[in-house]
Scaffold this active site. Structure first.
Site, PDB file in Angstrom:
ATOM      1  N   GLU A  87       8.675 -12.227  22.537  1.00  0.00           N
ATOM      2  CA  GLU A  87       8.433 -13.275  22.063  1.00  0.00           C
ATOM      3  C   GLU A  87       9.319 -14.640  22.340  1.00  0.00           C
ATOM      4  O   GLU A  87       9.078 -15.732  22.030  1.00  0.00           O
ATOM      5  CB  GLU A  87       8.606 -13.318  20.422  1.00  0.00           C
ATOM      6  CG  GLU A  87       7.559 -11.996  19.783  1.00  0.00           C
ATOM      7  CD  GLU A  87       6.237 -13.001  19.695  1.00  0.00           C
ATOM      8  OE1 GLU A  87       6.198 -14.172  19.501  1.00  0.00           O
ATOM      9  OE2 GLU A  87       5.341 -11.911  19.870  1.00  0.00           O
ATOM     10  N   SER A 457      -9.005  25.324 -32.681  1.00  0.00           N
ATOM     11  CA  SER A 457      -8.046  26.236 -33.232  1.00  0.00           C
ATOM     12  C   SER A 457      -6.542  26.333 -32.723  1.00  0.00           C
ATOM     13  O   SER A 457      -5.759  27.030 -33.157  1.00  0.00           O
ATOM     14  CB  SER A 457      -8.650  27.733 -32.692  1.00  0.00           C
ATOM     15  OG  SER A 457      -9.923  28.122 -33.461  1.00  0.00           O
TER      16      SER A 457
END
Length: 785
Positions: A87, A457
């Site tokens: 770069e 239950s």
């Protein structure tokens, strides 16, 4: 001649002066509304929040931008050199702008233009930082001028290392990765320290065109760009010629996270996310904060729980037969037609197929990839009772769901039923596994924590526990016969009935519980009183405001799987308060612990993400608070083990472990449950439709949900020793006759009595409470409907 030279020098000086004046004016003009670059000093980038299992496996990542911030001092020099070469060759020498680079790019672009090649840019790394942080991507002369001015100013304030740190952490690298650390993880499943020269060059090559440089789509272009970066590294003196040749010769091999490094737990992760957002009071901080969250999840148990739930839901669905094919398509160009069929939700590991031909004993099918296979009739027997010929079930062109098995395929369908499973450590409250449904991608509704359902239950356990707390003896005799309860002025009487509508007469309280007899439960509840039952329901956290009505004792209240499982966890740990929790600790992006469930010193908590696999969290010392006394708790645990040994949970005996548990079935079999536990673990599971409807007249917790529990335990605890429940000093074990409840030396059941009741038992050898007065009850001789 001298006059001409003097004239040209004069003109040149004027041009220089004019150029300087114009430059000064431009700088003056555009310097007035420049963005404030001082914000870069306080760089606080959005980072990935990661959720891990207790053993360091990555569960989920959340982020607006997938980024892991890395200080520049932790970035390897080879990676930095890759970016400098790719770069900004003169990065360390120019003042933010590279004038030589601009001139070089100008001449190069003239050549590129003439040869129809892509134009080269001359932006420095500093300029890219300015563009990424402070300016837009607008293509204009004004933006470029501002970029140059700010770049120069930044270079006078920030060090080169600071600028690099901003650049390497902010840049987008494709595939949702922001910053070099996320890029290394996404592309190579490595930390930046582990990258090779070739891999570093690949990452450095990406910022030019991250969306286009995809090795899966354009390998040769990507490799050429990577090799260019490697060559530049050699030319700039960062690597040797041999290293360059070796790096260029290496292929680009992308790697995903290995399966053993991750765990799929979508419902669990979503619950953690909601809890942390609530804890921080900020959704923004959760998604941007780069948090590290360690959970209680056990990766192996989570997988086993998910498998057991899906298997149970599929088996239930298949018991109700084959519904119908997804579609029917013409067999001309069948592969293309099959591809155009919308993929059904929750397909998971199943596949779509089209029936190409049928015979009496098999179907020939075609798959989306063009391959062909067969389904033998034996793999379709579930679809219809007494299936004699495949021709009566399928026809050519039918689009169906199939599963590969060994050397053929099996007919399948996606279940309409849903459910959930939760696994807890009863002593610490750690949620070891939690699966909130069949498939998270289809339904994010969590049936562990969000679904309010009737527990049936399962409530009976707490009715009996209330009786035991209040001195009712476990061998007390109650009548399993018709009963009518007057509920008060203006209220209709209530006539409960047993599940199968039969009456078994007198039996001990234990037997009534083990057989899950509704009428025994109602009589026990009436003896104790609703006030005490409401209290125990609230005390155990099942429901905070239960209605004070008698139907409550048979499970008409609403609760979640999480709440009811936790209630049973309290029983499993001896009666001590415990709360389910998913999160162990949270660290911010800098490694500082901002939350820990246990406030004691934790020597293994100061860990980096890379060390998570070796982190061991201490078991916390919980604040001890009793929800029930240990004697009553052991008595109800004894009842619950009896429900497995000789009651509705009998099928779990095949596990060969000491297990306590209870089935649950709501009215009209709309909701079915099972919760079972050992001294070390509690497992709760639920099955039902999201829009409640009957599962079938014979559907119960025993035949719908219990198989899920058995399948999970058979895999998760097959190698664990069978541990007994600890008998407290306040309990004495005495042999009694199962039917009469009398104490006899060779009794058929070992009953747990409270020590302070022993003298009473010795004085009243024949335990007979047939005539106990229960107010509000009127025995009826006629059958209850």
């Amino acid at each position: 001649m001298y006059k001409s030279l003097f004239f040209f020098l004069k003109i040149f000086a004027i041009l220089i002066l004019l150029g300087c004046s114009v430059t000064a004016y431009i700088i003056y003009h555009y310097s007035h509304d420049l963005p404030d670059y001082s914000q870069l000093v306080r760089y606080y980038p959005p980072s990935v929040t990661r959720i891990y299992s207790r053993d360091g496996k990555l569960m989920e990542e959340y982020a607006f931008e997938r980024r892991v911030f890395v200080p520049i001092n932790n970035v390897p020099s080879s990676l930095i050199e890759s970016f400098i070469a790719a770069e900004d060759k003169n990065f360390y020498n120019h003042p933010g702008i590279d004038l030589l680079g601009i001139v070089r790019a100008a001449f190069l672009n003239i050549s590129n233009y003439l040869h129809n090649r892509r134009m080269e840019g001359a932006s420095t790394i500093t300029q890219q930082v300015v563009k990424n942080f402070l300016l837009t991507n607008e293509v204009s002369l004004e933006r470029k001028i501002k970029e140059v001015i700010i770049s120069y100013m930044i270079s006078r304030v920030f060090t080169k290392h600071q600028i690099l740190e901003l650049y390497l952490n902010q840049t987008f690298f494709g595939r949702g990765a922001y910053g070099v650390a996320a890029a290394a993880q996404n592309y190579f499943n490595k930390s930046i320290e582990e990258l090779t020269i070739a891999e570093s060059a690949f990452i450095a090559a990406l910022p030019k065109a991250p969306s286009e440089l995809n090795p899966d789509k354009n390998y040769s272009r990507v490799k050429a760009r990577r090799d260019y970066v490697i060559e530049r590294m050699f030319e700039d003196g960062y690597i040797t010629r041999d290293t360059m040749k070796e790096a260029i010769g290496s292929p680009i091999v992308l790697r995903k996270r290995a399966k053993e490094e991750t765990v799929t737990a979508d419902y669990y992760a979503a619950q953690v996310r909601e809890e942390v957002i609530k804890m921080l009071n900020s959704k923004e901080e959760f998604y941007r904060g780069g948090l590290t969250i360690i959970t209680s999840l056990d990766a192996q148990m989570q997988k086993l729980a998910e498998n057991a739930l899906r298997k149970g839901l599929r088996e239930f669905d298949r018991r109700h037969g084959f519904r119908k094919p997804i579609a029917n398509i013409p067999l001309d160009h069948w592969q293309e037609a099959l591809k155009n069929i919308p993929t059904p939700s929750s397909l998971l590991e199943y596949k779509l197929a089209v029936v190409l031909d049928v015979s009496d004993n098999h179907a020939k099918i075609g798959l989306i990839d063009g391959s062909k296979a067969r389904i033998p009739i034996i793999e379709m027997q579930w679809a219809r009772s007494n299936l004699k010929s495949v021709k009566t079930l399928l026809k050519k062109g039918d689009v169906i769901v199939v599963e590969p098995i060994k050397d053929c395929y099996a007919l399948r369908q996606i279940p309409e039923i849903n459910g959930a499973i939760m696994v807890m450590n009863p002593h610490t409250g750690q949620v070891l596994a939690s699966v909130g449904g069949y498939d998270f991608s289809t339904s994010k509704f969590d049936r562990v924590t969000q679904a309010l359902r009737q527990p049936g239950s399962l409530t009976k356990t707490f009715v009996y526990l209330a009786a035991l707390e209040n001195g009712v003896k476990p061998n007390q005799i109650f009548n399993d016969g018709p009963i009518e309860i007057m509920q008060g002025p203006g209220m209709p009487s209530w006539r409960p009935k047993n599940y199968e509508g039969q009456f078994l007469g007198e039996m001990t309280m234990r037997t009534g519980f083990e057989k899950s007899r509704n009428l025994i439960t109602v009589r026990v509840a009436t003896a104790v009183g609703l006030t005490k039952i409401v209290d125990i329901i609230k005390r155990f956290g099942i429901n905070n405001e239960p209605k004070k009505v008698y139907s409550m004792v048979l499970g008409s209240i609403e609760t979640t799987l999480s709440r009811i499982t936790n209630a049973y966890a309290i029983i499993a740990n001896g009666g001590k308060k415990v709360e389910p929790h998913f999160i162990e600790l949270i660290k911010d992006r800098n490694g500082k612990i901002i939350y820990r469930r246990d406030n004691r010193e934790c020597f293994s908590c100061n860990i980096l993400d890379s060390d998570l696999d070796t982190a061991i969290l201490e078991i916390p010392k919980e604040d001890i608070y009793r929800v029930t006394d240990e004697a009553s708790d052991y008595q109800i645990t004894s009842f619950l083990t009896g429900a497995i040994d000789s009651g509705t949970g009998y099928a779990a005996r095949k596990l060969g472990k000491i297990i306590a548990g209870k089935t649950g079935t709501s009215n009209d079999s709309k909701d079915t449950w099972f919760i079972g536990f050992t001294p070390k673990i509690v497992v709760g599971s639920y099955v039902g439709y999201d829009t409640p409807k009957e599962l079938g007249k014979k559907a119960t917790g025993s035949n719908v949900v219990l198989p899920i529990f058995i399948d999970f335990m058979n895999h998760a605890y097959k190698d664990e020793p069978s541990l007994p429940f600890k008998v407290p000093d306040s309990i004495k074990l005495i042999a009694v006759d199962r039917i009469t409840g009398k104490m006899i030396p060779d009794g058929t059941v070992i009953e747990a009595f409270k020590v302070n009741n022993i003298q009473m038992l010795e004085n009243d050898y024949m335990i007979d409470n047939h005539d106990i007065f229960i107010p509000g009850i009127s025995d009826q001789s006629q059958e209850i409907y």
